[in-house]
Write a protein that holds these residues in place. Sequence first.
Motif, short mmCIF file in Angstrom:
data_model
loop_
_atom_site.label_atom_id
_atom_site.label_comp_id
_atom_site.label_asym_id
_atom_site.label_seq_id
_atom_site.Cartn_x
_atom_site.Cartn_y
_atom_site.Cartn_z
N ASP A 154 -8.90 -35.24 20.04
CA ASP A 154 -7.89 -35.44 21.07
C ASP A 154 -6.48 -35.22 20.50
O ASP A 154 -5.63 -34.56 21.12
CB ASP A 154 -8.01 -36.83 21.68
CG ASP A 154 -9.30 -37.00 22.48
OD1 ASP A 154 -9.76 -35.99 23.06
OD2 ASP A 154 -9.84 -38.11 22.52
N GLU A 155 -6.24 -35.78 19.33
CA GLU A 155 -4.93 -35.59 18.69
C GLU A 155 -4.71 -34.13 18.34
O GLU A 155 -3.61 -33.59 18.51
CB GLU A 155 -4.84 -36.45 17.43
CG GLU A 155 -4.84 -37.95 17.70
CD GLU A 155 -4.77 -38.76 16.42
OE1 GLU A 155 -4.55 -38.15 15.34
OE2 GLU A 155 -4.95 -39.99 16.48
N ARG A 156 -5.77 -33.47 17.85
CA ARG A 156 -5.65 -32.05 17.50
C ARG A 156 -5.32 -31.21 18.73
O ARG A 156 -4.42 -30.37 18.70
CB ARG A 156 -6.97 -31.55 16.90
CG ARG A 156 -6.95 -30.07 16.51
CD ARG A 156 -8.34 -29.57 16.19
NE ARG A 156 -9.18 -29.53 17.37
CZ ARG A 156 -10.39 -30.07 17.46
NH1 ARG A 156 -10.91 -30.73 16.44
NH2 ARG A 156 -11.09 -29.97 18.58
N GLU A 157 -6.05 -31.42 19.84
CA GLU A 157 -5.83 -30.62 21.03
C GLU A 157 -4.43 -30.83 21.60
O GLU A 157 -3.78 -29.89 22.06
CB GLU A 157 -6.90 -30.93 22.08
CG GLU A 157 -8.31 -30.52 21.68
CD GLU A 157 -8.42 -29.04 21.35
OE1 GLU A 157 -7.88 -28.21 22.11
OE2 GLU A 157 -9.04 -28.70 20.32
N ASP A 158 -3.95 -32.07 21.54
CA ASP A 158 -2.58 -32.34 22.01
C ASP A 158 -1.55 -31.61 21.16
O ASP A 158 -0.59 -31.03 21.68
CB ASP A 158 -2.31 -33.85 21.98
CG ASP A 158 -3.05 -34.60 23.07
OD1 ASP A 158 -3.54 -33.96 24.02
OD2 ASP A 158 -3.14 -35.84 22.97
N ALA A 159 -1.77 -31.63 19.85
CA ALA A 159 -0.81 -30.99 18.93
C ALA A 159 -0.84 -29.46 19.09
O ALA A 159 0.22 -28.81 19.11
CB ALA A 159 -1.14 -31.37 17.49
#
Length: 369
Positions: free
Chosen positions: A73-78
């Motif tokens: 989730d953090e990766r996709e947001d970034a």
Amino acid sequence: MDLSSLIAISRRYGRDKDYVLLGGGNTSVKDKDIMYVKASGHALSDIDESGFVRMSLPRLARIWDKTYPADKDEREDAVLADMMACRCEGETARPSVEALLHSLIPFTYIVHLHPALVNGVTCAQAGKASAEALFPQALWIPLVNPGYILAQVVREEMAVYKKVTGTVPQVVLLQNHGIFVGGRSPEQVEAAYDAVMSKLARHITRLPHLDARKPEKAKVAKVLEGLSAFYGKDTPFAVLLNKELETKISDKDSFYPLSSAFTPDHIVYSGFKPLWIGNEIFKARVDTAAAVKASVEAFEQEHGVRPKVIVVQGVAVFAISDKAMDLFTDTIKVAAYTESFGGPRFMDDDQIEFIRTWEVEKYRVSVTT
């Protein structure tokens, strides 16, 4: 830049249901350091200049210099934030999630589609071996999460391909997803698609039997009564029975080839799996409508979403909209085509769950419904 050629080829495929359904597929063109790529939420069938986003290729290339969080989730947001920052000044639309992948393929024109005939191979048990035999110059990409991870895998596999062959692949086949085709001109792209589709057509051993059949009116009426009690009377249910389904919905084992999701588009538009309702709901002293409503409620309670497609054994398939039925019909076609390549292979559970919870796909649904 004049986008007339990109618009023309986008509409050409977008209006052909053998290649594109609903909002599926995306296209792009590169002009020096700029790439025009389809914006999310736009349909290829009627796209115009406003449906494309100008993006900086040098900025997109710098994404590969970054390290992203391990948490998905953090990766996709970034990654999404960085992708948005790659838009040229004045651009406000959201680029296709596959923009990064488009930027990697070193051809002027890129057309990415999800034809059922192609997915008969990409969604088959023997898909990889069949693709390598039929299209030895194509690049096969195994099933991975779409977005950044898919682009990363394609980037790595293309580097290996180029090292071995000294060239770059014009055709990229994505397991349980679709196909990318590149060319220096729209004519080269069209020629490549024609070659792929004609070869597949020659190797298909069975076409789906889509001849319409009339379901039993009384049973359909009872099912619709139960569905309307749950979804609401204004829900525009579509009802389907054809020769293919007569066999497939006779029992649960026969239904297996249609029982899950082949591609992300199927998940988005027709759900990650249909609800199966057995014919016991028509037994004497059973309130059929109440039993249908209870089955849908149980599905929602178990999975957290309402089913978009409901299959009633021996009767028909019911969908909450024509869009959902269009994609389920595509599932029927893909399943039939996979028989020529070892039988059906659905997306893995973890990929299905990724798509179900992916912000990108939730956004796509929000701007296309």
